[in-house]
Design a protein around this motif. Structure first.
Motif, short mmCIF file in Angstrom:
data_model
loop_
_atom_site.label_atom_id
_atom_site.label_comp_id
_atom_site.label_asym_id
_atom_site.label_seq_id
_atom_site.Cartn_x
_atom_site.Cartn_y
_atom_site.Cartn_z
N ASN A 201 0.81 -1.21 0.00
CA ASN A 201 0.00 0.00 0.00
C ASN A 201 0.85 1.27 0.00
O ASN A 201 0.42 2.30 -0.51
CB ASN A 201 -0.93 0.00 1.22
CG ASN A 201 -2.07 -0.98 1.06
OD1 ASN A 201 -2.68 -1.07 0.00
ND2 ASN A 201 -2.36 -1.74 2.12
N ARG A 202 2.05 1.18 0.58
CA ARG A 202 2.90 2.37 0.71
C ARG A 202 4.30 2.07 0.23
O ARG A 202 5.02 1.26 0.83
CB ARG A 202 2.94 2.83 2.17
CG ARG A 202 1.63 3.34 2.73
CD ARG A 202 1.80 3.69 4.21
NE ARG A 202 2.95 4.57 4.42
CZ ARG A 202 3.65 4.60 5.55
NH1 ARG A 202 3.34 3.80 6.55
NH2 ARG A 202 4.67 5.44 5.66
N LEU A 203 4.72 2.75 -0.81
CA LEU A 203 6.09 2.59 -1.28
C LEU A 203 7.10 3.23 -0.33
O LEU A 203 8.25 2.79 -0.23
CB LEU A 203 6.24 3.20 -2.67
CG LEU A 203 5.51 2.48 -3.81
CD1 LEU A 203 5.67 3.25 -5.11
CD2 LEU A 203 6.01 1.05 -3.98
N ASP A 204 6.66 4.25 0.41
CA ASP A 204 7.59 4.93 1.30
C ASP A 204 7.89 4.12 2.56
O ASP A 204 8.70 4.54 3.39
CB ASP A 204 7.07 6.33 1.67
CG ASP A 204 5.72 6.30 2.38
OD1 ASP A 204 5.19 5.19 2.64
OD2 ASP A 204 5.18 7.39 2.67
N ALA A 205 7.26 2.96 2.69
CA ALA A 205 7.57 2.08 3.81
C ALA A 205 8.85 1.28 3.58
O ALA A 205 9.35 0.62 4.49
CB ALA A 205 6.40 1.12 4.07
N PHE A 206 9.39 1.34 2.37
CA PHE A 206 10.58 0.57 2.01
C PHE A 206 11.82 1.45 2.00
O PHE A 206 11.74 2.66 1.77
CB PHE A 206 10.40 -0.09 0.63
CG PHE A 206 9.38 -1.20 0.63
CD1 PHE A 206 9.77 -2.51 0.79
CD2 PHE A 206 8.03 -0.91 0.50
CE1 PHE A 206 8.83 -3.54 0.80
CE2 PHE A 206 7.09 -1.92 0.52
CZ PHE A 206 7.49 -3.24 0.68
N HIS A 240 0.06 -0.89 -5.07
CA HIS A 240 1.34 -0.84 -5.76
C HIS A 240 1.92 -2.24 -5.87
O HIS A 240 1.91 -3.01 -4.90
CB HIS A 240 2.32 0.08 -5.02
CG HIS A 240 1.83 1.48 -4.86
ND1 HIS A 240 1.87 2.42 -5.87
CD2 HIS A 240 1.28 2.11 -3.79
CE1 HIS A 240 1.38 3.56 -5.44
NE2 HIS A 240 1.01 3.40 -4.18
N ILE A 241 2.44 -2.55 -7.05
CA ILE A 241 3.04 -3.86 -7.29
C ILE A 241 4.55 -3.70 -7.45
O ILE A 241 5.02 -2.90 -8.27
CB ILE A 241 2.46 -4.53 -8.57
CG1 ILE A 241 0.94 -4.65 -8.47
CG2 ILE A 241 3.11 -5.90 -8.78
CD1 ILE A 241 0.45 -5.55 -7.39
N LEU A 242 5.30 -4.45 -6.64
CA LEU A 242 6.74 -4.54 -6.81
C LEU A 242 7.03 -5.78 -7.65
O LEU A 242 6.63 -6.89 -7.29
CB LEU A 242 7.45 -4.67 -5.46
CG LEU A 242 7.08 -3.65 -4.37
CD1 LEU A 242 7.93 -3.91 -3.13
CD2 LEU A 242 7.26 -2.23 -4.86
N GLU A 278 10.97 -2.97 -10.03
CA GLU A 278 10.08 -2.21 -10.90
C GLU A 278 8.75 -2.01 -10.17
O GLU A 278 8.17 -2.98 -9.68
CB GLU A 278 9.85 -2.94 -12.22
CG GLU A 278 8.94 -2.20 -13.18
CD GLU A 278 8.72 -2.94 -14.48
OE1 GLU A 278 7.81 -2.56 -15.24
OE2 GLU A 278 9.45 -3.91 -14.74
N THR A 279 8.29 -0.79 -10.09
CA THR A 279 7.04 -0.49 -9.40
C THR A 279 5.97 -0.11 -10.41
O THR A 279 6.26 0.54 -11.43
CB THR A 279 7.21 0.62 -8.37
OG1 THR A 279 7.59 1.84 -9.05
CG2 THR A 279 8.27 0.27 -7.34
N SER A 280 4.74 -0.50 -10.11
CA SER A 280 3.61 -0.16 -10.98
C SER A 280 2.35 -0.13 -10.13
O SER A 280 2.35 -0.55 -8.97
CB SER A 280 3.46 -1.18 -12.13
OG SER A 280 3.27 -2.49 -11.61
N THR A 281 1.28 0.38 -10.69
CA THR A 281 -0.01 0.45 -10.00
C THR A 281 -0.90 -0.67 -10.50
O THR A 281 -0.99 -0.90 -11.71
CB THR A 281 -0.69 1.80 -10.24
OG1 THR A 281 0.19 2.84 -9.82
CG2 THR A 281 -1.99 1.89 -9.47
#
Length: 282
Positions: A201-206, A240-242, A278-281
């Motif tokens: 849910n949150r990319l900023d958690a990584f 968000h998909i990693l 690679e990140t995507s929605t």
């Protein structure tokens, strides 16, 4: 079925190493953490083997070599573990009856991880990765960037509780890891990577070490992580998909290796470190 990997984006520099605060100087496998946890390793993976396991349990792998199907090999492995570690009679191995967690075994560790990646069994798995591969735990019930932080104390508490009055849990995981790598070699012979996914849910958690553009980042993952081979399944866990090209040699366990474990989400348990992502929605 996992997808074959696409090439690492050329804009990602393959020289990002594992930060010193995320690794131990020694471990118990054939490569040091600074190498196996690096971005270079992701691009050019090598075989990983915990010291002494294949030779000490050579009789198991000799028996596995003559079996033709995954089902036969899985049954042989489980029977071997039951006998070798006295899983049906833990008191034979010195466990105190009626106290602690005498029935805890490698299967319970995996089930515990599946239900709670911050629980007691998960702490045992993270501790095992630290010991065997030298990758330090970066998250347990909260970020662990400093060993003086409260979350580190919670991790130690869960680890101690998870290991108390059990029979060689970490050694059981050693043999499971060797079996997993053996089976992966049978099913994906010569394939260095699998394309796996994680929904968040949150990319900023990584922990992001660098970015080449908005969709390609270099991240530092926790020392052990869950992924799935199914992108749609990943989408159920976040917007968000990693997408990660995971070295086959960094897979600890996967859905379908043993009957009844991690079946629902096509899950893969993977060693951490530095990865191009690679990140995507969804």
């Amino acid at each position: 079925m996992p997808q074959r990997p696409s090439p690492t984006p050329p804009s990602v520099q393959p020289d990002t190493t594992l930060p010193a605060q995320a690794r131990l100087p020694i471990n118990r496998c054939n490569l040091p953490a600074v190498i196996l946890g690096s971005l270079t390793f992701q691009s050019h993976p090598q075989h990983l083997e915990i010291d002494g396991v294949r030779s000490f349990y050579a009789d198991l792998f000799q028996a596995l070599h003559v079996l033709d199907t995954p089902q036969q090999r899985a049954q042989k492995f489980q029977d071997y573990m039951t006998v070798k570690f006295r899983l049906s009679a833990p008191e034979d191995a010195g466990a105190a009856q009626g106290r602690g967690r005498t029935k805890a075994d490698y299967r319970q560790m995996l089930r515990g991880w599946f239900f709670d990646a911050d629980g007691r069994e998960a702490a045992v798995l993270k501790s095992w990765v630290e010991s065997r591969f030298g990758l330090l735990t970066r998250y347990h019930k909260g970020a662990i960037h400093d060993r003086a932080e409260p979350h580190f104390a919670l991790f130690l508490q869960d680890r101690a509780s998870g290991l108390h009055n059990t029979n060689a849990l970490e050694t059981q995981m050693d043999v499971l890891h060797a079996f997993c790598q053996f089976e992966l070699a049978q099913r994906f012979a010569g394939l260095p990577h699998l394309t796996l996914y994680r929904g968040v849910n949150r990319l900023d958690a990584f922990e992001v070490l660098s970015k080449s553009d908005r969709h390609h980042q270099v991240m530092l993952f926790n020392n052990i992580n869950s992924f799935t081979a199914n992108r749609d399944t990943a989408g159920e866990f976040g917007d968000h998909i990693l997408t990660v090209q995971v070295p086959v040699s960094k897979i600890v366990f996967f859905s379908g290796l043993l009957d009844g474990l991690l079946k629902g989400e096509d899950e893969y348990i993977v060693l951490g470190g530095v990865y191009a992502v690679e990140t995507s929605t969804y």
